[in-house]
Every structure is written in structure tokens, then in C-alpha cells.
Design a protein around this motif. Structure first.
Motif, short mmCIF file in Angstrom:
data_model
loop_
_atom_site.label_atom_id
_atom_site.label_comp_id
_atom_site.label_asym_id
_atom_site.label_seq_id
_atom_site.Cartn_x
_atom_site.Cartn_y
_atom_site.Cartn_z
N GLY B 50 0.81 -1.22 0.00
CA GLY B 50 0.00 0.00 0.00
C GLY B 50 0.84 1.26 0.00
O GLY B 50 0.32 2.38 0.03
N LYS B 51 2.16 1.08 -0.02
CA LYS B 51 3.06 2.26 -0.02
C LYS B 51 3.64 2.47 -1.41
O LYS B 51 3.67 1.56 -2.24
CB LYS B 51 4.19 2.04 0.98
N HIS B 52 4.14 3.67 -1.64
CA HIS B 52 4.77 3.99 -2.92
C HIS B 52 6.27 3.76 -2.83
O HIS B 52 6.87 3.95 -1.78
CB HIS B 52 4.48 5.44 -3.30
N ARG B 53 6.84 3.36 -3.99
CA ARG B 53 8.27 3.15 -4.02
C ARG B 53 8.88 4.11 -5.06
O ARG B 53 8.42 4.16 -6.21
CB ARG B 53 8.61 1.70 -4.40
N ILE B 54 9.89 4.83 -4.64
CA ILE B 54 10.50 5.86 -5.48
C ILE B 54 11.79 5.34 -6.10
O ILE B 54 12.59 4.68 -5.42
CB ILE B 54 10.84 7.12 -4.63
N ALA B 55 12.02 5.63 -7.38
CA ALA B 55 13.29 5.32 -8.04
C ALA B 55 13.77 6.55 -8.80
O ALA B 55 12.95 7.32 -9.33
CB ALA B 55 13.12 4.15 -9.00
N VAL B 56 15.08 6.72 -8.85
CA VAL B 56 15.65 7.88 -9.54
C VAL B 56 16.59 7.38 -10.62
O VAL B 56 17.53 6.63 -10.34
CB VAL B 56 16.42 8.78 -8.55
N ILE B 57 16.34 7.78 -11.86
CA ILE B 57 17.21 7.37 -12.98
C ILE B 57 18.13 8.54 -13.31
O ILE B 57 17.71 9.52 -13.95
CB ILE B 57 16.36 6.97 -14.20
N GLY B 58 19.36 8.45 -12.86
CA GLY B 58 20.30 9.53 -13.07
C GLY B 58 21.01 9.83 -11.77
O GLY B 58 20.39 9.75 -10.70
N SER B 59 22.28 10.17 -11.84
CA SER B 59 23.05 10.41 -10.62
C SER B 59 24.13 11.46 -10.82
O SER B 59 25.18 11.43 -10.20
CB SER B 59 23.68 9.10 -10.13
N GLY B 60 23.88 12.36 -11.75
CA GLY B 60 24.73 13.55 -11.84
C GLY B 60 24.45 14.43 -10.63
O GLY B 60 23.79 14.00 -9.67
N SER B 61 24.93 15.67 -10.67
CA SER B 61 24.73 16.51 -9.48
C SER B 61 23.24 16.79 -9.25
O SER B 61 22.75 16.74 -8.12
CB SER B 61 25.52 17.81 -9.62
N TRP B 62 22.50 17.02 -10.33
CA TRP B 62 21.08 17.33 -10.17
C TRP B 62 20.30 16.08 -9.78
O TRP B 62 19.45 16.11 -8.88
CB TRP B 62 20.54 17.96 -11.46
N GLY B 63 20.63 14.95 -10.40
CA GLY B 63 19.97 13.70 -10.04
C GLY B 63 20.21 13.33 -8.59
O GLY B 63 19.28 12.94 -7.86
N ARG B 90 25.52 4.80 -13.44
CA ARG B 90 26.32 4.06 -14.44
C ARG B 90 27.66 3.73 -13.79
O ARG B 90 28.40 4.62 -13.42
CB ARG B 90 26.52 4.92 -15.69
N GLU B 91 27.93 2.43 -13.74
CA GLU B 91 29.10 2.00 -12.98
C GLU B 91 30.38 2.60 -13.57
O GLU B 91 30.57 2.64 -14.77
CB GLU B 91 29.18 0.47 -12.98
N LYS B 92 31.20 3.12 -12.67
CA LYS B 92 32.52 3.66 -13.04
C LYS B 92 33.50 3.23 -11.97
O LYS B 92 33.10 2.91 -10.86
CB LYS B 92 32.49 5.19 -13.05
N THR B 142 18.37 12.02 -16.29
CA THR B 142 19.60 11.75 -17.06
C THR B 142 19.91 12.93 -17.97
O THR B 142 19.02 13.74 -18.25
CB THR B 142 19.42 10.54 -17.98
N PRO B 143 21.14 13.03 -18.48
CA PRO B 143 21.37 13.95 -19.59
C PRO B 143 20.43 13.57 -20.74
O PRO B 143 20.17 12.38 -20.95
CB PRO B 143 22.83 13.69 -19.97
N HIS B 144 19.92 14.58 -21.47
CA HIS B 144 18.85 14.30 -22.43
C HIS B 144 19.29 13.35 -23.53
O HIS B 144 18.50 12.56 -24.05
CB HIS B 144 18.28 15.59 -22.99
N GLN B 145 20.59 13.34 -23.87
CA GLN B 145 21.02 12.49 -24.98
C GLN B 145 20.98 11.00 -24.62
O GLN B 145 20.98 10.14 -25.49
CB GLN B 145 22.40 12.90 -25.50
N PHE B 146 20.94 10.68 -23.34
CA PHE B 146 20.86 9.26 -22.93
C PHE B 146 19.43 8.74 -22.87
O PHE B 146 19.21 7.54 -22.74
CB PHE B 146 21.50 9.06 -21.54
N LEU B 147 18.45 9.66 -22.93
CA LEU B 147 17.07 9.23 -22.71
C LEU B 147 16.60 8.13 -23.66
O LEU B 147 15.99 7.15 -23.21
CB LEU B 147 16.13 10.44 -22.74
N PRO B 148 16.87 8.23 -24.97
CA PRO B 148 16.39 7.16 -25.87
C PRO B 148 16.90 5.77 -25.47
O PRO B 148 16.11 4.81 -25.45
CB PRO B 148 16.95 7.59 -27.24
N THR B 149 18.17 5.67 -25.13
CA THR B 149 18.72 4.38 -24.71
C THR B 149 18.07 3.90 -23.42
O THR B 149 17.72 2.72 -23.27
CB THR B 149 20.25 4.52 -24.47
#
Lengths: 393, 393
Positions: B50-63, B90-92, B142-149
């Protein structure tokens, strides 16, 4: 380049004598001043010549900059305006010479606007009644504290033409108890002539140097609008007329309260996010204040016009209210101290207005509806820590 | 402190499940987040808990800054949200260690947001499908150029919960010929889930440092509005929800074109008057563009909200678009050169958007209606002298 240009008709088909507000809105960005108006478009002058005569009361940097534009337009539109524009200058000695004579000989105002050439048809005049004699268009641009004396001198001399019109470029408001008054309304009431208000993102020196900028004139009628547009609109000084004298006047007064808040943010070394939030909230309170207490005030004056959002921005990024408020936070000194130290004892507009707005809102039981204005007042005068500015705002 | 506070009802008398837009507008400045919502106020979660689960796609400074706030709110509102918030990284390798492991162990994103502590319930996850599995609220940043992938990977994995909702914090627009698309609309179309848009005067580092600021979320329904408000609103990050996904998205894209104009003004060493005029005209063109080409867009989003006027101000006084445009005028170099020199070869958002907006307006025969946008394009790409920016505007 504007698409709107193609919709401006240069030969109006209706018999009305002067352009309506909407025409001037469109025109202001669309064509050069030369093509925009001719005498037939303007409300008639009561003078035998059929032309209008412009006078400027005030010769500080802002007064001189406005007088320069008005005189240039008078010379350019010789069919509409008497060529000479009088500017009232309180006589002073400058290097052993009379200031009026220096201005009229050198065509510069060496005291308040050095390095800027003034047109030869702008005449510095020391006696107030002589300035306005037979003027049909009178620009008030004195420091606000001189206005009562100026008005009573004008009344005593009986010097105002009964069909004259005025515009006020004086910043600030006057509060007495639960009453708040703009200077335009004071002029209108005391001299019994219609008074418009001019305000915008207009640092005087930049205007005088002909850097591109815009201004807003709030006018009580379309006739005033047509006339003041003709007096002031120029290639690098774009005029938009709106039917909102109060909104234009209040924008110029209340922005200084928000500029103090912006200076507090700078003093606290908070960044651009916080400052932008303060400007947004400030613009909202300015708008709501005007809509709540001034009949006929328009939201658009604040959101769309130079007298609203643009002037607020300039004032919150430059300007002495912002600067002194930053110093207030950094030094911990009082505003009295800072005024003595940074302004040679001159008083800040923002603190005076914050105090007046607080007193007015208190008299109306509405302090809580304007949390940003109130916090600026509490920080400036009642020892609230500046960091409280944004807590839970 | 706000008078509006007294009009907010904490126990709604109507049977609706979640606050409407107007309530959220009022609430955002009036009460602390803790008191504002409870699970009963939110649209139900499709998860068994009954609870919501949050996910974030992106981990730059704004993400990372947004993920920090979302995770803090998830921990605070344990009755409404699953405690863990996944963030796609993205693993580095960083100093011989995996970035995800470093983030999860040190609770800092040393690569993009060093010196900021992240909450322990924010978990860096390297595989995209694992990030969004069972998430009901997905943040795209994410940066906009990664969105399609990203979108095609998510579709291939079948990882998106069919009743999930998305919000896009990606800046920019996508133009193809006479079509213009926001990233929120691309996400909504390709993943078949409702997508909101988040934008505001939000420099990432300042947000992460919890300096007071505001943001705007444009939502397609009141249900989205209630949920995203609960995810993001915090004491120093004030959220206002509006019913205008397009306006919020476009504000974040078009402001960068105006920021180039502001940078040109700075490069020409013109003063605050001219800059304020450019911002005012820019805000007007942003508004008109959105109203002309996007159904349902609202004027108020630009004039009143953080995503409009406030973000524009921050971007035109700070930010790299402004800075590079100033350098463009002062150095006479091309933008390609400047990007290499000042941005390590990264591309400016403003020039890309100026080019796309020009192409789009040309395809619609509407270039002349947006003189400021057009001049920015001509100066940046076609050799128009920068001083032409304001000539007769």
C-alpha cells in the motif's frame, strides 16, 4: 522584425483623435518614433500655437536624463511640441558660477550627469513658476521630500495651466495611518490636473548614455497615454503605456523592500536559487498588495511590464538598497550607521518604505498576509536575525 | 506567518482522496511538510504494502540532489513510502573502486556532489531494470542524450510497473522538422505512463546544501500532483504544483536561449537596464511561444512560478550559457571554440535550443514573431553583430 508590426495601421480609419492603449503597446516595439505619431494623432493643445509645451521639475540625474529625452523628442517633433523644454534647477554655485548658467552654456549638468551632452533646446530655469508657465505637459521628478513645497509654491504662484497634464517619476509612497498615497495621486489632488506615473528598469546614467531600455507609463486616460508616449518614447528608451497609474507607482516603491531582502540573501552568502525565490515571492507580494489596496490595479503591470518584473530585477542585482542590506548583514551595523558611512547620510528608500508598508498593513490587520515584507521590516528594525528571512517562508 | 495558512483545512470535508492543485499552491508556503499530508491524502499505491516506491534514474549533481530530497522524504513519511530509494548509477571506477559501492558505503557521491551527505536509505544501483523494479514513482534526470537508450532498455526489460508514474527533470526540447516535443511527453508516449515535469531556479549544489529555494512541478492530474508534492516538498525546497506539464518543460528549455542574450548584453558591457529589458522581452517570448504551440499551456506558469520567471533570473545572472555568451562577444571566438576551451568540449544547452527553436519557427513561418529568439540564433550562428541584439527591438 516583429510580426505585430504588420498589424499596425498608420492611418486610423476611425475618427478618434489619439491612439488607444492597445495601439501604443503594439507600436512601442514596432516602428521608429518618427513614423509613429503626428499632431493629428494627439489630443489638442490649449495653447494658441496648437502645440504642447513640456516642462520638467527636477534636475538630479534622473530628472536630467528624462529632460534630455523629452527635449530631443520636442525638437524632433516640431509639429507637435514647442521647441523649448524648461527644466527647474535649484540655483547653486558651481566653481563660482551659477549652475543654471553653466548648464545653459555648456549643455551638460556637471553636478548630476557629467559627461552627457544635453540638447540645446533644454533650458535650465531657476524660478519654479517660470518653468511651468504655459506648460501643458509637466514632469515631476524631484526628490519626494521636496514635493509638498513644490506643490505649494506652484499653487501660490497660480502658475499651472488649468488644462495641463502631469506625470510623476518620483519613487515611493506616502503613508499616514491607514491611508497610503502615491505621489501621482497627491499631485492630481493638489493641483487638480490629471497625473500619470512613469517607472521602469531605468538607472539614470544608463538611460542618459542611450543604452537600450524600457519604461512603463501608467496613465489615467488614452489622451494622457498618447501624449506621454510622444514625449518619451525613443529608439533606446521604449515606452509602454498601461491604464494603471497605481500599479506603476507601487512597483517603483515596493521593489526597494524586496531589494533589501535580496541584499540580506547576498549578505548571508546564499546563492542564486534563494535570491530568485526571494524575487519571485517579492513580486507576488508586490502584486497582491497593489491588487488588495488599490482599485483598478492590474496584475499584468507587475508580471509583464518594465515597471514590474524588470525594474525589480535590476534593483535586486544592482542598486544601493541591495548593497546596503548586504552590508547590514555582513557588518552587523544599523541602517543609520550604514547610511552615514556609505550614503553620506542620505536615507535609503527601501527601509523607509518597509517601515511605511508595515505601519499601513498593521493598521489594516494584514501584516501576516505579506510575510516577506514583514520579515524585511523585522530584520531591519526589530533585531530579527537575517537568517530568519527564508525560514519556512 | 502566511494569512493563507488559516484557510488551509487539514481535514478536508469532501470525500476526495488527495488535495487539488489549489490546495497544494496554498499549502506549499503555509505549513511544514510533516503536517501537510498523510497516506489517506495520497492516491493509493498498487503495491501490496500500500506504499509507494521511489526510483531515480540519473546520478549527476542534479539527479543526486533530487534523490537526496526524495529519500529524506521517504524516510520521514514511512507510512506513505517504501523506505529504500534506488538511484541508477552508471558504474565507473573511482580510485580503483566501483562508484556504486563508494556511494553506498560513504553516503556521498564523490564524483558529482562531493561534500554533501546522502541519506542511508538512498541506494546506488548499477543495473537499470533493478532500479525501477516495483517502483511506482520514477524520476528521470539523465542527460537528455541518454534518454532514448534508457527508454529502450526499460522497455526491453519490461521493468516498468504498469501503474507507475514518472516525472522528468530533464532540461531541453526535441525538435524534428515542424514537430517539437518535451521529454515528459516522450516518456509518457514511449512508456505509456503519465509523466510530470519538474523545473525551477535550482542550481544542484545549492539545492543539495539545503539553501532555501523553490521548484515547480507540472502535472497531468491532481493525483500526480499530490504524489510528486509528497515526494519532493521540503523545508528548504518548496514545491508548487501546476496543471501545466508543457509550460514547466518549456520554461527550463527556453530560458537558456534568453541566457545567451543576457550574456551578449554582458559581453557588450551594457548595464542593468538593458539586461532587465532583455529578460522581460525574453520572458514574454517564452510565454507566447508556449501559448502558441502547446495546448493547455498557462501564462501564469511563466509569470508566477519558479519554473518561469525565477529560473530565468538565476540563469541569466549565473550559469554557463550566460558566461559563454559573454565570452563569445568579448573574444570573438565561435561557440565550438568556447565549448572546447571553457566546457571541456561539452555542448551548451542554449545554442542547441536556439538552433532547434529557429528550425521549428522557420518550419511554421513564425520566425518574425520572436525577434529576440531569432537574433540570438543569428548572432550565435550567422555572424550577426552582437550589438544588433537590441537595435529597434
Amino acid at each position: 522584425m516583429s510580426a505585430a508590426a504588420s498589424t499596425v495601421s498608420t492611418a486610423p480609419s476611425s475618427p478618434r483623435q489619439y491612439p488607444m492603449f492597445d495601439d501604443l503597446h503594439i507600436a512601442s516595439g514596432a516602428t521608429t518614433p518618427e513614423r509613429r505619431l503626428s499632431l493629428g494623432d494627439l489630443p489638442p493643445s490649449p495653447l494658441p500655437s496648437g502645440k504642447h509645451r513640456i516642462a520638467v521639475i527636477g534636475s538630479g540625474s534622473w530628472g536630467t536624463a528624462l529632460a534630455k529625452i523629452a527635449a530631443e523628442n520636442a525638437a524632433r517633433h516640431a509639429d507637435m511640441f514647442e521647441p523649448t523644454v524648461n527644466m527647474w534647477v535649484r540655483e547653486k554655485q558651481v566653481n563660482g558660477k551659477k549652475l543654471t548658467e553653466v548648464i545653459n552654456k555648456t549643455h551638460t549638468n556637471q553636478r548630476y550627469l557629467p559627461d552627457v551632452s544635453l540638447p540645446a533646446n533644454l533650458i535650465a530655469v531657476p524660478r519654479l513658476p517660470d518653468v511651468v508657465r504655459n506648460a501643458t505637459l509637466i514632469v515631476f521628478v524631484t526628490p519626494h521630500q521636496f514635493l509638498p513645497t513644490v506643490i505649494s509654491d506652484l499653487k501660490r504662484a497660480g502658475a499651472i495651466h488649468p488644462q495641463a497634464r502631469a506625470v510623476s517619476a518620483i519613487k515611493g509612497v506616502e503613508v499616514e495611518g491607514s491611508e497610503i498615497k502615491t505621489f501621482a495621486s497627491v499631485i492630481e489632488r493638489d493641483l487638480s490636473i490629471p497625473c500619470s506615473a512613469l517607472s521602469g528598469a531605468n538607472i539614470a546614467l544608463e538611460v542618459a548614455l542611450e543604452q537600450f531600455c524600457e519604461t512603463t507609463i501608467g496613465c489615467p486616460s488614452a489622451a494622457d497615454s498618447a501624449l506621454w508616449h510622444a514625449v518619451f518614447d525613443a529608439h533606446s528608451f521604449r515606452v509602454t503605456c498601461v491604464e494603471d497609474v497605481n500599479g506603476v507607482s507601487l512597483g517603483g516603491a515596493l521593489k526597494n523592500v524586496v531589494a533589501l531582502a535580496a541584499g540580506f540573501v547576498d549578505g548571508l552568502r546564499l546563492g542564486g536559487n534563494t535570491k530568485a525565490a526571494i524575487l519571485r515571492i517579492g513580486l507576488k507580494e508586490m502584486t497582491e498588495f497593489c491588487l488588495e489596496f488599490f482599485e483598478g490595479a492590474q496584475r499584468n503591470t507587475f508580471s509583464n511590464e518594465s515597471a514590474g518584473v524588470a525594474d525589480l530585477i535590476t534593483t535586486c542585482y544592482g542598486g544601493r538598497n541591495r548593497k546596503c542590506a548586504e552590508e547590514f548583514v555582513k557588518s552587523g551595523a544599523s541602517f543609520d550607521d550604514i547610511e552615514r558611512r556609505l550614503l553620506n547620510g542620505q536615507k535609503l528608500q527601501g527601509t523607509a518604505t518597509a517601515e511605511e508598508v508595515h505601519a499601513f498593513l498593521k493598521a489594516h490587520g494584514r501584516v501576516a498576509a505579506y510575510p516577506l515584507f514583514e520579515r524585511v521590516y523585522q530584520i531591519a528594525f526589530n533585531g530579527m536575525p537575517p537568517a530568519q528571512l527564508v525560514k519556512g517562508l
